[in-house]
Write a protein that holds these residues in place. Structure first.
Motif, PDB file in Angstrom:
ATOM      1  N   ASP A   5      43.856  48.450  43.791  1.00 55.60           N
ATOM      2  CA  ASP A   5      42.508  48.308  44.336  1.00 55.60           C
ATOM      3  C   ASP A   5      42.475  48.762  45.794  1.00 55.60           C
ATOM      4  O   ASP A   5      41.561  49.463  46.220  1.00 55.60           O
ATOM      5  N   TYR A  26      30.586  43.324  42.060  1.00 54.18           N
ATOM      6  CA  TYR A  26      30.968  44.721  42.266  1.00 54.18           C
ATOM      7  C   TYR A  26      30.565  45.188  43.662  1.00 54.18           C
ATOM      8  O   TYR A  26      29.803  44.540  44.358  1.00 54.18           O
ATOM      9  N   TYR A  38      30.879  52.903  41.801  1.00 50.82           N
ATOM     10  CA  TYR A  38      30.942  51.442  41.749  1.00 50.82           C
ATOM     11  C   TYR A  38      32.409  51.030  41.660  1.00 50.82           C
ATOM     12  O   TYR A  38      33.249  51.787  41.183  1.00 50.82           O
ATOM     13  N   PHE A  39      32.694  49.808  42.073  1.00 58.06           N
ATOM     14  CA  PHE A  39      34.027  49.247  41.925  1.00 58.06           C
ATOM     15  C   PHE A  39      33.898  47.807  41.461  1.00 58.06           C
ATOM     16  O   PHE A  39      33.154  47.025  42.056  1.00 58.06           O
ATOM     17  N   THR A  46      36.543  51.526  38.197  1.00 58.02           N
ATOM     18  CA  THR A  46      35.507  52.144  39.002  1.00 58.02           C
ATOM     19  C   THR A  46      34.603  52.942  38.085  1.00 58.02           C
ATOM     20  O   THR A  46      35.035  53.418  37.038  1.00 58.02           O
TER      21      THR A  46
END
Length: 115
Positions: A5, A26, A38-39, A46
């Protein structure tokens, strides 16, 4: 072959003029007010903006790494499992998502550094 991450977020941080918006589950990434990613930390995934043809090819080629997220405005978004992709490949996909979204002048000023 896995991206942590922290590694992924450092890649995002290396792109020009990116703004982050944090929600409960998120974080989203935008350039000049337009979203390109997005994560989701809980799932270590993602979602990245791609062309529809690239979305189809990625998912067909490696469904264990990529899945269809959605299509919108002529673009196909893909979910990427960070623990199943090499850093170099993810860096390219992230740059492509940013490039599809950023103004042309910004892209010209910030060519990819991985080629």
């Amino acid at each position: 072959m896995a991206v942590s991450d922290a590694q992924f977020l450092a890649m995002v941080d290396g792109l020009a003029e990116v703004s982050l918006a944090h929600a409960a589950d998120y974080t989203s990434f935008s350039v000049h007010g337009k979203r390109f990613g997005y994560f989701w930390p809980r799932t270590h995934t993602t979602g990245l903006k791609q062309t529809i043809s690239e979305q189809i090819a990625l998912v067909a080629e490696r469904p264990d790494v990529f899945e269809v997220q959605f299509t919108s405005g002529g673009f196909g978004w893909v979910v990427v499992y960070l623990r199943k992709i090499a850093a170099d490949e993810l860096r390219e996909l992230l740059y492509e998502a940013w490039q599809l979204t950023a103004p042309g002048s910004l892209v010209e000023d910030h060519p990819p550094t991985f080629t």
